[in-house]
Design a protein around this motif. Structure first.
Motif, PDB file in Angstrom:
ATOM      1  N   LYS A 284      -3.045  -7.889 -21.159  1.00 14.67           N
ATOM      2  CA  LYS A 284      -3.748  -8.364 -21.713  1.00 14.67           C
ATOM      3  C   LYS A 284      -4.682  -9.662 -21.325  1.00 14.67           C
ATOM      4  CE  LYS A 284      -7.230  -8.570 -25.900  1.00 14.67           C
ATOM      5  NZ  LYS A 284      -6.746  -8.289 -26.586  1.00 14.67           N
ATOM      6  N   GLN A 303     -11.092   1.006 -15.236  1.00 13.56           N
ATOM      7  CA  GLN A 303      -9.972  -0.238 -15.802  1.00 13.56           C
ATOM      8  C   GLN A 303     -10.408  -1.462 -15.349  1.00 13.56           C
ATOM      9  OE1 GLN A 303      -6.185   1.572 -15.882  1.00 13.56           O
ATOM     10  NE2 GLN A 303      -6.829   2.068 -18.211  1.00 13.56           N
ATOM     11  N   ARG A 306     -13.574  -3.699 -15.982  1.00 17.35           N
ATOM     12  CA  ARG A 306     -13.350  -3.837 -17.455  1.00 17.35           C
ATOM     13  C   ARG A 306     -13.057  -5.144 -17.444  1.00 17.35           C
ATOM     14  NH1 ARG A 306     -13.105   2.222 -18.517  1.00 17.35           N
ATOM     15  NH2 ARG A 306     -10.709   1.476 -19.523  1.00 17.35           N
ATOM     16  N   THR A 308      -9.601  -5.749 -18.867  1.00 16.79           N
ATOM     17  CA  THR A 308      -9.259  -6.438 -19.558  1.00 16.79           C
ATOM     18  C   THR A 308      -7.763  -5.842 -19.810  1.00 16.79           C
ATOM     19  OG1 THR A 308      -8.677  -3.801 -20.499  1.00 16.79           O
ATOM     20  CG2 THR A 308     -10.319  -5.100 -21.216  1.00 16.79           C
ATOM     21  N   ASN A 309      -7.072  -5.700 -18.755  1.00 15.97           N
ATOM     22  CA  ASN A 309      -5.218  -6.081 -17.732  1.00 15.97           C
ATOM     23  C   ASN A 309      -5.546  -6.065 -16.841  1.00 15.97           C
ATOM     24  OD1 ASN A 309      -3.815  -4.910 -21.020  1.00 15.97           O
ATOM     25  ND2 ASN A 309      -5.867  -3.574 -20.435  1.00 15.97           N
TER      26      ASN A 309
END
Length: 333
Positions: A284, A303, A306, A308-309
């Motif tokens: 994360k 993803q 974003r 986030t990972n």
């Protein structure tokens, strides 16, 4: 401990080693426990380094003598984290440790047509597939993409084996691959719905094919891929990883990965493919100072945006034009 392949480790000896293209070295291993390597398999190899042991995955180009002899081919990377340098230093008689064949990129049976696309050293994952399709009498096409013929491994023997089923696109000959043209041909064919495309190569090439495949509404399950996880949008540079949950900070050098840097610092992580495909090493992202360079194919484009990972095995961070080192704050799951 980083998670490794469940296939057992065994001793192996180098019985042949030679250059097969500029910067590409072919290594033939004779292994302790023979096991035939089907098309699409790889082996994990433990390689010696200056201050640590490296675990790297390499596609099996050919499996001979009942799997006793396995051929690998490795390109010397200018941004090598030590693996390709170690392979290029191997000589006949050297011994090392390797797993048995591990299947992560299987060739399916029963497709109406097969298209294999290899970018650069990605050909190593497709040589055995093309040979198997020829033996089956399947309808197939092998598409090779490279900067120059002198760096394209196995080009002559593939031409001799596959004849007019081989298409070659070379940048310095002004014959680059048109991805929209290739995928458009597939989509316009009567057997489009049963055509499977297998690809291995730089992230940019594979992203372009995936995007065009989606635009033509072709079945996503018919698009198969493997990556060597080394291509990024930015040149590699040193950056800092912060781990508040462990009260640790770890520097990641330009020639290593987050995963290897953490493991070297004694931080336990989980991993498997080490190529940005499986997502086992996903962490994360809590905070970023700089820009994340996602080099995986596990996360979707949305993803990645974003942010986030990230995948510890291939993703990096860059500072941009600030002159300072980038930093990433992570939470390990």
């Amino acid at each position: 401990m980083a998670a490794q392949s469940q296939s057992r480790w065994q001793r192996a000896q180098v019985v042949d080693a030679e250059l097969v293209a500029d910067g590409v070295r072919r290594i033939v291993l004779e292994v302790e426990h023979p096991e035939h390597a089907a098309p699409g398999t790889h082996v994990d190899v433990a390689l010696p380094a200056q201050d640590r042991q490296l675990i790297r995955s390499y596609s099996v180009v050919r499996s001979e003598d009942g799997g006793r002899r396995l051929t690998l081919s490795v390109q010397l990377s200018p941004t090598s984290r030590g693996g390709s340098q170690a392979v290029h230093a191997l000589a006949v008689g050297d011994e090392l440790t390797t797993t048995g064949p591990v299947q992560s990129f299987p060739l399916a049976v029963g497709a109406g047509r097969y298209v294999l696309v290899a970018g650069g050293i990605g050909i190593t994952a497709l040589v055995a597939m093309a040979s198997a399709l020829r033996r089956r009498g399947a309808d197939y096409e092998l598409v090779l993409v490279g900067r120059s013929r002198r760096v394209m491994a196995y080009l002559d023997e593939l031409s001799a084996e596959h004849g007019d089923r081989l298409r070659v696109h070379v940048d310095d000959e002004a014959t680059p691959l048109s991805v929209p043209g290739l995928v458009g041909e597939i989509a316009a064919a009567p057997n489009a719905a049963t055509t499977e495309l297998y690809m291995c190569g730089p992230i940019g090439l594979m992203d372009a094919i995936r995007s065009s495949w989606t635009e033509h509404a072709l079945p996503q399950t018919n698009l198969r891929f493997e990556t060597f996880g080394s291509s990024g949008r930015f040149d590699a540079e040193e950056f800092l990883v912060r781990l508040p949950q462990l009260d640790r900070e770890v520097a990641v050098a330009a020639d290593t990965s987050i995963l290897d840097a953490l493991n070297a610092a004694g931080v336990e992580t989980l991993s498997d493919c080490r190529k940005g495909e499986c997502g086992l090493c996903l962490a994360k992202v809590v905070e970023v100072e700089g820009t994340i360079d996602h080099r995986d194919v596990f996360l979707s484009d949305a993803q990645k945006q974003r942010c986030t990972n990230l995948c510890l095995c291939v993703s990096r961070a860059v500072a941009g034009y600030t002159g300072d080192h980038a930093s990433v704050t992570l939470h390990l799951t």
